[in-house]
Design a protein around this motif. Sequence first.
Motif, PDB file in Angstrom:
ATOM      1  N   UNK A 151       1.128  -1.025   0.133  1.00 51.30           N
ATOM      2  CA  UNK A 151       0.065  -0.226  -0.437  1.00 51.30           C
ATOM      3  C   UNK A 151       0.814   1.535  -0.462  1.00 51.30           C
ATOM      4  N   UNK A 152       0.611   2.426  -0.746  1.00 53.88           N
ATOM      5  CA  UNK A 152       1.219   3.249  -0.348  1.00 53.88           C
ATOM      6  C   UNK A 152       0.811   4.426   0.843  1.00 53.88           C
ATOM      7  N   UNK A 153       1.315   5.093   0.566  1.00 52.36           N
ATOM      8  CA  UNK A 153       1.708   6.280   2.330  1.00 52.36           C
ATOM      9  C   UNK A 153       0.185   6.599   2.280  1.00 52.36           C
ATOM     10  N   UNK A 154      -0.962   7.156   0.782  1.00 54.66           N
ATOM     11  CA  UNK A 154      -2.262   7.122   1.473  1.00 54.66           C
ATOM     12  C   UNK A 154      -3.459   6.082   2.108  1.00 54.66           C
ATOM     13  N   UNK A 155      -2.578   4.102   2.079  1.00 55.22           N
ATOM     14  CA  UNK A 155      -3.153   3.303   2.159  1.00 55.22           C
ATOM     15  C   UNK A 155      -4.129   2.484   0.472  1.00 55.22           C
ATOM     16  N   UNK A 156      -3.545   3.129  -0.439  1.00 53.56           N
ATOM     17  CA  UNK A 156      -4.184   2.478  -1.842  1.00 53.56           C
ATOM     18  C   UNK A 156      -3.576   1.052  -2.437  1.00 53.56           C
ATOM     19  N   UNK A 157      -3.421   0.159  -2.743  1.00 51.23           N
ATOM     20  CA  UNK A 157      -2.971  -0.500  -2.675  1.00 51.23           C
ATOM     21  C   UNK A 157      -2.221  -0.139  -4.148  1.00 51.23           C
ATOM     22  N   UNK A 187      16.121   9.268   2.126  1.00 48.46           N
ATOM     23  CA  UNK A 187      16.041  10.138   3.510  1.00 48.46           C
ATOM     24  C   UNK A 187      14.952   9.029   3.696  1.00 48.46           C
ATOM     25  N   UNK A 188      14.272   9.124   5.143  1.00 46.76           N
ATOM     26  CA  UNK A 188      13.061   8.172   5.711  1.00 46.76           C
ATOM     27  C   UNK A 188      12.425   9.327   6.328  1.00 46.76           C
ATOM     28  N   UNK A 189      11.196   9.250   6.781  1.00 40.31           N
ATOM     29  CA  UNK A 189      10.768  10.590   8.237  1.00 40.31           C
ATOM     30  C   UNK A 189      10.389   9.298   9.142  1.00 40.31           C
ATOM     31  N   UNK A 190      10.121  10.108  10.399  1.00 40.76           N
ATOM     32  CA  UNK A 190       9.704   9.545  11.324  1.00 40.76           C
ATOM     33  C   UNK A 190       8.430   8.304  11.390  1.00 40.76           C
ATOM     34  N   UNK A 191       7.242   8.736   9.732  1.00 37.40           N
ATOM     35  CA  UNK A 191       6.833   7.134   9.680  1.00 37.40           C
ATOM     36  C   UNK A 191       7.174   6.103   8.840  1.00 37.40           C
ATOM     37  N   UNK A 192       8.200   6.139   8.543  1.00 35.88           N
ATOM     38  CA  UNK A 192       9.215   5.248   7.826  1.00 35.88           C
ATOM     39  C   UNK A 192       8.838   4.950   5.972  1.00 35.88           C
ATOM     40  N   UNK A 193       8.536   6.833   6.338  1.00 36.53           N
ATOM     41  CA  UNK A 193       8.524   6.202   4.550  1.00 36.53           C
ATOM     42  C   UNK A 193       9.881   7.263   3.333  1.00 36.53           C
ATOM     43  N   UNK A 194      10.026   7.236   2.562  1.00 37.28           N
ATOM     44  CA  UNK A 194      11.084   7.270   2.015  1.00 37.28           C
ATOM     45  C   UNK A 194      10.927   8.175   1.022  1.00 37.28           C
ATOM     46  N   UNK A 195      11.998   9.400   1.161  1.00 36.15           N
ATOM     47  CA  UNK A 195      11.892  10.926   0.546  1.00 36.15           C
ATOM     48  C   UNK A 195      13.612  11.041  -0.068  1.00 36.15           C
ATOM     49  N   UNK A 196      13.600  12.176  -1.159  1.00 34.66           N
ATOM     50  CA  UNK A 196      14.589  12.883  -1.943  1.00 34.66           C
ATOM     51  C   UNK A 196      14.916  13.952  -1.227  1.00 34.66           C
TER      52      UNK A 196
END
Length: 313
Positions: free
Chosen positions: A244-250, A304-313
């Motif tokens: 699932x993505x960050x918005x909960x979409x499969x 990089x990775x945010x506090x919720x564990x999602x990656x970003x540049x």
Amino acid sequence: MNNSKGFDNVNFYEMKWDLKGDLWAHDPVIAKEGSNWYVFHTGNGIQIKTSEDGANWKQAGQIFPSLPEWSKQYVPEKEEESIWAPDIYFHNGTYYIYYSVSTFGKNTSAIGLVTNTTLNPENPDYKWVDQGYVIHSSESDNYNAIDANLIFDQEGVPWLNFGSFWSGIKLIQLDPVTMKPAEGAELLSISSRTEQPNTIEAPFIVHRNGYYYQFVSFDFCCRGIESTYKIVVGRSKTITGPYFDRDGVSMMEGGGTLIDAGDDRWIGPGHCAVYFSGDSSLLVNHAYDSLKKGKPTLRIKPLHWDQEGWPHI
């Protein structure tokens, strides 16, 4: 788990990634052995680049002198020598490189495997050994056997994920001895888009802090500055999904959290790979340089990775 024997002592976040030298590359993956860096990418015989610092790159030959003989059985119409989308993984003293033989726009395709115990051509043990056929697809299949990526799950079981367009991204369990599909292994679907054409390809799965992260490329590559490639990600607690993505979409329903859609100069970033060293990580991909008429170019940047564990540049 890392897939190289040189990254563990490197903090990617402390390095400068101002790349120079020979940067032409499509579908790049990166590895490090000792103090030397290596990039493998699409091109005649699988192209190799090397660097002493990860920033200054030079061309260093190729793996195969010509198309592997075995591939002609599965992709008989292919004439040019380009081998696509290598993936590299270091495991138990061996480098595994999965590669694709195909023709553009068709799913008459095959994935092969080549191995070596070192990446250093000056090492007396340096020898690429083609392990041959892994899996293929034909016109009668609803998937495309290209863009392979190897991942070991947290129980140590190897899996191969792959796919491009058609019905999307597939996952299959491997035999840990042959590193080819396990006997009776089921071909699983793990991501797809809802519209046609199904513009999803180039999967890359990593594990971090309890989640498997599936990175894929959406939309169209290979069109220079007209390319619309972009990198997205989803995650799952299990290797087989659902992701699932960050918005909960499969990700089986078109989900994917955007990582990189490029900018005015770097058009259509995609076909990414992710590498860890300690708590730091890298995103490696190609993009089309608008200042150089859309030349496909190697890109390396910290992920990089945010506090919720999602990656970003």
